[in-house]
Design a protein around this motif. Sequence first.
Motif, mmCIF file in Angstrom:
data_model
loop_
_atom_site.group_PDB
_atom_site.id
_atom_site.type_symbol
_atom_site.label_atom_id
_atom_site.label_comp_id
_atom_site.label_asym_id
_atom_site.label_seq_id
_atom_site.Cartn_x
_atom_site.Cartn_y
_atom_site.Cartn_z
ATOM 1 N N UNK A 284 16.573 6.237 12.945
ATOM 2 C CA UNK A 284 18.198 7.193 12.731
ATOM 3 C C UNK A 284 17.590 8.541 11.493
ATOM 4 N N UNK A 285 16.971 8.064 10.848
ATOM 5 C CA UNK A 285 17.484 9.684 10.262
ATOM 6 C C UNK A 285 16.786 10.452 10.621
ATOM 7 N N UNK A 286 14.951 10.200 12.039
ATOM 8 C CA UNK A 286 14.080 10.574 12.023
ATOM 9 C C UNK A 286 13.956 11.035 13.897
ATOM 10 N N UNK A 287 15.114 10.574 14.091
ATOM 11 C CA UNK A 287 16.187 10.300 15.855
ATOM 12 C C UNK A 287 16.205 11.995 16.338
ATOM 13 N N UNK A 288 15.565 13.053 15.865
ATOM 14 C CA UNK A 288 15.936 14.382 15.777
ATOM 15 C C UNK A 288 14.155 15.221 16.574
ATOM 16 N N UNK A 289 13.378 13.792 15.367
ATOM 17 C CA UNK A 289 12.225 14.738 15.327
ATOM 18 C C UNK A 289 11.061 13.849 16.669
ATOM 19 N N UNK A 290 10.465 15.286 17.318
ATOM 20 C CA UNK A 290 9.449 14.875 18.144
ATOM 21 C C UNK A 290 9.074 13.886 18.044
ATOM 22 N N UNK A 291 7.979 12.765 19.413
ATOM 23 C CA UNK A 291 7.388 11.586 18.783
ATOM 24 C C UNK A 291 6.049 12.162 18.440
ATOM 25 N N UNK A 292 5.625 13.363 18.552
ATOM 26 C CA UNK A 292 4.592 13.590 17.491
ATOM 27 C C UNK A 292 4.567 14.071 15.730
ATOM 28 N N UNK A 293 5.746 14.599 15.654
ATOM 29 C CA UNK A 293 6.110 14.652 14.794
ATOM 30 C C UNK A 293 6.392 13.609 13.645
ATOM 31 N N UNK A 294 7.144 12.342 14.737
ATOM 32 C CA UNK A 294 7.233 11.246 14.232
ATOM 33 C C UNK A 294 5.567 10.314 13.677
ATOM 34 N N UNK A 295 5.018 10.711 14.822
ATOM 35 C CA UNK A 295 3.820 9.455 14.232
ATOM 36 C C UNK A 295 2.989 10.167 13.119
ATOM 37 N N UNK A 296 3.001 11.628 12.816
ATOM 38 C CA UNK A 296 2.215 12.789 11.555
ATOM 39 C C UNK A 296 3.094 11.709 11.270
ATOM 40 N N UNK A 297 4.222 11.587 11.117
ATOM 41 C CA UNK A 297 5.098 11.111 9.439
ATOM 42 C C UNK A 297 4.284 10.075 8.822
ATOM 43 N N UNK A 298 4.782 8.956 10.607
ATOM 44 C CA UNK A 298 3.908 7.463 9.861
ATOM 45 C C UNK A 298 2.623 7.187 9.435
ATOM 46 N N UNK A 299 1.499 8.457 10.077
ATOM 47 C CA UNK A 299 -0.267 8.595 9.464
ATOM 48 C C UNK A 299 0.205 8.630 8.517
ATOM 49 N N UNK A 300 0.351 9.550 8.245
ATOM 50 C CA UNK A 300 0.611 10.244 6.453
ATOM 51 C C UNK A 300 1.325 9.195 5.480
ATOM 52 N N UNK A 301 2.222 8.660 5.773
ATOM 53 C CA UNK A 301 2.845 7.422 4.807
ATOM 54 C C UNK A 301 2.326 6.350 4.797
ATOM 55 N N UNK A 302 1.004 6.504 6.129
ATOM 56 C CA UNK A 302 0.166 4.933 6.032
ATOM 57 C C UNK A 302 -0.661 5.692 5.097
ATOM 58 N N UNK A 303 -1.318 6.801 5.537
ATOM 59 C CA UNK A 303 -2.526 6.405 4.716
ATOM 60 C C UNK A 303 -2.348 7.333 2.996
ATOM 61 N N UNK A 304 -0.896 7.207 2.788
ATOM 62 C CA UNK A 304 -0.800 7.311 1.537
ATOM 63 C C UNK A 304 -0.755 6.049 0.201
ATOM 64 N N UNK A 305 0.048 5.095 1.454
ATOM 65 C CA UNK A 305 0.747 3.845 1.024
ATOM 66 C C UNK A 305 -1.290 3.211 0.238
ATOM 67 N N UNK A 306 -1.349 2.396 -0.633
ATOM 68 C CA UNK A 306 -1.837 1.178 -1.335
ATOM 69 C C UNK A 306 -2.336 0.655 0.007
ATOM 70 N N UNK A 307 -2.844 0.214 -0.677
ATOM 71 C CA UNK A 307 -3.703 -1.709 0.380
ATOM 72 C C UNK A 307 -2.280 -2.307 -0.087
ATOM 73 N N UNK A 308 -1.372 -2.966 1.232
ATOM 74 C CA UNK A 308 -1.001 -4.149 1.096
ATOM 75 C C UNK A 308 -1.166 -5.260 0.357
ATOM 76 N N UNK A 309 -0.249 -5.248 -0.922
ATOM 77 C CA UNK A 309 -0.925 -7.040 -1.588
ATOM 78 C C UNK A 309 0.536 -7.976 -0.356
ATOM 79 N N UNK A 310 1.390 -8.154 0.613
ATOM 80 C CA UNK A 310 2.556 -8.301 0.786
ATOM 81 C C UNK A 310 1.277 -9.102 2.760
ATOM 82 N N UNK A 311 0.339 -7.715 2.913
ATOM 83 C CA UNK A 311 0.178 -8.181 4.339
ATOM 84 C C UNK A 311 -1.729 -8.336 4.084
ATOM 85 N N UNK A 312 -2.107 -7.760 3.006
ATOM 86 C CA UNK A 312 -3.177 -8.199 3.308
ATOM 87 C C UNK A 312 -3.685 -9.866 3.010
ATOM 88 N N UNK A 313 -4.566 -10.465 4.342
ATOM 89 C CA UNK A 313 -5.071 -11.510 4.314
ATOM 90 C C UNK A 313 -3.744 -12.384 4.840
#
Length: 319
Positions: A284-313
Amino acid sequence: MQHFLLSAAARSISLKAVFKMGEDKAYETFCQLRWPETEGEAVCPSCGCTEVYNITTRRRFKCVACHKQFSVTSGTIFASRKLSFTDLLAAIVIFVNGAKGVSALQVSRDLDVQYKTAFVLSHKLREAMAREQAEAGKLTGVVETDGAYFGGYVKPANRKADRKDRRFLVNQNGKRQSVIVMRERGGDTLTFVGKSEAAGVALVRQHVEAGAVVHADEASHWDALHGAFDARRINHSEAYSTADACTNQAESFFSRLRRAEIGTHHHVAGPYLAAYATEMAWREDNRRVSNGGQAAMVAEAAMAAPQSRAWAGYWQREA
């Protein structure tokens, strides 16, 4: 006027472009996302040293100072990945392209991977999105708040004589949960999950600046907001919005989440409800952002996030 999603501005990346770039270019993209300060040059995640050996045959690095080996995804949410960098980038594009979400089954079919792989990968991306919400400050200005119930469906009996009134607590299964949303006009959207909508009163006090204008519906538990906020109330039995009060932006969020539940995921309740709610708030917050911009935002957030403790293994623990 043409809707934004139908315009050319909404399409700035495609799966065709991702697969066309090849594995080397996709790898360089992840390096740029991981180490933007050094323009993609590796930095040791253990000691911060910028002097590293490049082991090109395995796409790994070795730190000159501490001698530890690492990859571009070490210590991130993609740690211990098995997918190629092209597939990871394609998964992110597929994920953001769904205006009302993308099911793990569709991701598994599009990438030709196991359902388990697609399920865990999708939830890792949602976890990265949730970090942005957790880092958001208090909401200010004009804030709309509301609550809606999800999950806990009880199938009615076949014969009418055997059916029970499912509105009573005794005839429910205890799995019904309420998603509470606080949406700042022109700003961030915060979501939380509680046992009832009334839990939203304490959450509004915690996450909204005192003195802000808060719009809510006619439910009696919102009466408590008048002491700390400039509360505006709308009675939906009389009107959906008036010049004084409106919760349409909160309702817009619930519309997206409900469409995702009914048409895409079919089940967003239980322990994962908060993750799906956060994802829809991000959309909802990023509904006016292009899909390329959204993909970049998600990729940047994923690479900045530490290793997942909830989903690892995750699947090994569930087995």
